[in-house]
Scaffold this motif. Sequence first.
Motif, PDB file in Angstrom:
ATOM      1  N   UNK A  24       0.943  -0.741  -0.023  1.00 46.51           N
ATOM      2  CA  UNK A  24       0.042   0.342   0.035  1.00 46.51           C
ATOM      3  C   UNK A  24       0.746   0.474   0.170  1.00 46.51           C
ATOM      4  N   UNK A  25       2.202   1.359   0.895  1.00 52.10           N
ATOM      5  CA  UNK A  25       3.133   2.366   0.280  1.00 52.10           C
ATOM      6  C   UNK A  25       3.496   2.543  -0.236  1.00 52.10           C
ATOM      7  N   UNK A  26       4.217   1.276  -1.283  1.00 48.65           N
ATOM      8  CA  UNK A  26       4.387   1.891  -2.483  1.00 48.65           C
ATOM      9  C   UNK A  26       3.253   1.677  -3.657  1.00 48.65           C
ATOM     10  N   UNK A  27       2.131   2.186  -3.317  1.00 44.33           N
ATOM     11  CA  UNK A  27       1.473   2.850  -4.384  1.00 44.33           C
ATOM     12  C   UNK A  27       0.961   4.244  -4.248  1.00 44.33           C
ATOM     13  N   UNK A  28       1.162   4.283  -2.566  1.00 44.63           N
ATOM     14  CA  UNK A  28       1.155   5.605  -2.642  1.00 44.63           C
ATOM     15  C   UNK A  28       1.936   6.643  -3.257  1.00 44.63           C
TER      16      UNK A  28
END
Length: 112
Positions: free
Chosen positions: A36-40
């Motif tokens: 999720x962090x990576x998509x942000x």
Amino acid sequence: MPRPQKRRRICALPRVRHFAPSDVSVCGVVAMTIDEYETIRLMDLLGCTQEECAAQMGVARTTVQAVYGTARRKLAEALVKGKQLEIGGGTYVLCEAADVCCGKDCAQKSCG
């Protein structure tokens, strides 16, 4: 029986994994996964499209769309409700060239 979750390619682990409001007492914790962090990071910070993000992470665009939506809701909850944000866990594989290649087009390079 559901299919096993595909491991998402992550370019780099977050440098900071805990965020909390400094001016009020924390009233809960929101847990955000590494993917999720990576998509942000890819979409909001680097300006990737969903297609570019999906190619870089090695998943379908619809998966990125779902993960991104969840990540944004978690960020909003942490900001609006004054909760601590903790980043960790999830199903991912770290890019082999993470120390030298964590740019926008990682999937187009040798590590993709």
